[in-house]
Design a protein around this motif. Structure first.
Motif, PDB file in Angstrom:
ATOM      1  N   LEU A 111      43.468  29.897   7.874  1.00 19.96           N
ATOM      2  CA  LEU A 111      44.766  29.776   7.212  1.00 19.96           C
ATOM      3  C   LEU A 111      45.901  30.109   8.176  1.00 19.96           C
ATOM      4  CD1 LEU A 111      43.801  31.441   3.822  1.00 19.96           C
ATOM      5  CD2 LEU A 111      44.466  29.046   4.119  1.00 19.96           C
ATOM      6  N   LEU A 131      41.842  38.017   0.687  1.00 19.55           N
ATOM      7  CA  LEU A 131      43.278  38.303   0.768  1.00 19.55           C
ATOM      8  C   LEU A 131      43.702  39.200  -0.398  1.00 19.55           C
ATOM      9  CD1 LEU A 131      44.493  34.718   1.716  1.00 19.55           C
ATOM     10  CD2 LEU A 131      44.303  36.709   3.242  1.00 19.55           C
ATOM     11  N   ILE A 134      47.371  39.434  -2.292  1.00 18.87           N
ATOM     12  CA  ILE A 134      47.920  38.464  -3.241  1.00 18.87           C
ATOM     13  C   ILE A 134      47.445  38.747  -4.668  1.00 18.87           C
ATOM     14  CG2 ILE A 134      48.087  36.735  -1.422  1.00 18.87           C
ATOM     15  CD1 ILE A 134      45.712  35.285  -2.613  1.00 18.87           C
ATOM     16  N   GLN A 208      49.202  38.619   4.720  1.00 19.60           N
ATOM     17  CA  GLN A 208      49.886  37.913   3.640  1.00 19.60           C
ATOM     18  C   GLN A 208      50.301  36.524   4.117  1.00 19.60           C
ATOM     19  OE1 GLN A 208      52.687  40.248   1.219  1.00 19.60           O
ATOM     20  NE2 GLN A 208      52.242  42.001   2.533  1.00 19.60           N
ATOM     21  N   PHE A 211      53.195  31.257   2.074  1.00 16.24           N
ATOM     22  CA  PHE A 211      52.809  30.163   1.189  1.00 16.24           C
ATOM     23  C   PHE A 211      53.706  28.945   1.363  1.00 16.24           C
ATOM     24  CE2 PHE A 211      51.038  33.799  -1.319  1.00 16.24           C
ATOM     25  CZ  PHE A 211      49.714  33.428  -1.169  1.00 16.24           C
ATOM     26  N   VAL A 223      40.543  25.337  -0.807  1.00 19.67           N
ATOM     27  CA  VAL A 223      40.059  26.701  -1.016  1.00 19.67           C
ATOM     28  C   VAL A 223      38.660  26.626  -1.610  1.00 19.67           C
ATOM     29  CG1 VAL A 223      40.482  28.928  -2.112  1.00 19.67           C
ATOM     30  CG2 VAL A 223      42.419  27.494  -1.398  1.00 19.67           C
ATOM     31  N   THR A 237      40.306  36.497  -5.102  1.00 18.99           N
ATOM     32  CA  THR A 237      41.317  36.184  -4.095  1.00 18.99           C
ATOM     33  C   THR A 237      41.410  34.687  -3.849  1.00 18.99           C
ATOM     34  OG1 THR A 237      39.695  36.571  -2.322  1.00 18.99           O
ATOM     35  CG2 THR A 237      41.098  38.421  -2.941  1.00 18.99           C
ATOM     36  N   SER A 238      40.260  34.002  -3.858  1.00 21.89           N
ATOM     37  CA  SER A 238      40.260  32.562  -3.603  1.00 21.89           C
ATOM     38  C   SER A 238      40.985  31.804  -4.708  1.00 21.89           C
ATOM     39  CB  SER A 238      38.820  32.057  -3.470  1.00 21.89           C
ATOM     40  OG  SER A 238      38.164  32.671  -2.392  1.00 21.89           O
ATOM     41  N   LEU A 241      44.680  32.364  -4.387  1.00 20.12           N
ATOM     42  CA  LEU A 241      45.220  31.548  -3.299  1.00 20.12           C
ATOM     43  C   LEU A 241      45.371  30.101  -3.731  1.00 20.12           C
ATOM     44  CD1 LEU A 241      45.965  31.069  -0.298  1.00 20.12           C
ATOM     45  CD2 LEU A 241      43.518  30.773   0.142  1.00 20.12           C
ATOM     46  N   GLU A 244      48.406  29.680  -5.842  1.00 19.05           N
ATOM     47  CA  GLU A 244      49.641  29.714  -5.062  1.00 19.05           C
ATOM     48  C   GLU A 244      49.886  28.394  -4.336  1.00 19.05           C
ATOM     49  OE1 GLU A 244      52.039  31.807  -4.812  1.00 19.05           O
ATOM     50  OE2 GLU A 244      51.283  33.662  -5.723  1.00 19.05           O
TER      51      GLU A 244
END
Length: 277
Positions: A111, A131, A134, A208, A211, A223, A237-238, A241, A244
């Motif tokens: 990423l 992550l 988030i 972080q 985005f 993802v 977390t996935s 993400l 987002e």
């Protein structure tokens, strides 16, 4: 010019600022990069062999891990540094733009690569990046991470791993913990483990993403989540993400390390995802 994993040793080592990176290249065709953190190239070898039937496949030991040596052993391993390393490797093998498949901390590296070097990749597949920043319970998770690192630095290796797996939501029976992390152990595994706890875990999990930069990047970002990871930390977390990034996560066989557990099934799914690009 492309080199292969069977060439002379110096052909498989790239000098970059502060480090010498071990890398391996298999096959011919469009470039696929498989990357972990802290997992090294060996963890991806079975998957790489399968993909090399019709792709050029690049694998590497992240800086400071196994065969990728650092000038300063105390250097922090940040996603930005690892992304810069990947950019140099992709440029060096001269076969891009690439599909970059990152797992766990390697997904964070991928990423960061898409964010900082978007011209080198056309697709990033970020499989279960941890992550925690988030998530809404980030403060609790950060505190748990600090407790885990503190336990390791105090010499409680099994206790640190116990805390790690508990926070990750991965059930690990006590006898398995004792077998894996107690008694006599391989010196290189211990060195890589220590680097992960002391110089890599925080930087990877506290990173972080930008985005806005990821949304406007020309490359496609997928993802990935493991079908057996439901409810685990990296499943959470996935999915956060993916939300987002306004995309739906792609399901992959197995759990957090599905590419190790069943590389054949993982390769078939990965081919389908790459084909969609």
């Amino acid at each position: 010019m492309l080199t292969t994993a069977t060439d002379a040793a110096d052909a498989r080592c790239l000098k970059v600022p502060g480090a010498r990176l071990h890398y391996e290249v298999r096959g011919q065709g469009p470039l696929v990069v498989l990357v972990g953190a802290p997992m090294d190239a060996a963890a991806f070898a079975p998957l790489a062999d399968l993909l090399a039937l019709d792709h050029t496949v690049l694998t590497t030991d992240p800086r400071g891990i196994n065969r990728s040596r650092l000038e300063d052993p105390e250097q922090e391993s940040t996603p930005q540094l690892r992304a810069d390393d990947l950019s140099r490797l992709i440029t060096h093998v001269d076969a891009g733009p690439a599909v970059v498949v990152g797992s766990s901390g390697g997904a964070v590296s991928a990423l960061a690569l898409a964010q900082n070097h978007p011209g080198l990749v056309h697709t990033v597949i970020a499989h279960e990046p941890p992550l925690i920043e988030i998530l809404e319970d980030r403060e609790q998770l950060r505190a748990g991470t600090e407790e885990t690192v503190a336990a390791y630095l105090a010499g409680d290796v099994i206790g640190a791993w116990r805390k790690f797996f508990a926070q990750a939501g991965i059930f690990m029976p006590e006898p398995v913990l004792e077998q894996m992390f107690g008694g006599a152990r391989d010196a290189q595994h211990v060195a890589d483990e220590r680097r992960w706890f002391t110089h890599e875990m925080r930087a990877s999990t506290y990173w972080q993403p930008d985005f806005a930069a990821l949304r406007r990047a020309a490359c496609r970002i997928v993802v990935g989540v493991g079908q057996d990871s439901t409810g685990q930390l990296c499943d959470r977390t996935s999915r956060a993400l993916a939300q987002e990034l306004n995309t739906e996560p792609a399901a992959f066989p197995g759990g957090h390390t599905g590419f190790v557990e069943n590389p054949d099934a993982f390769a078939s799914c990965l081919r389908a995802v790459m084909h969609d690009s």
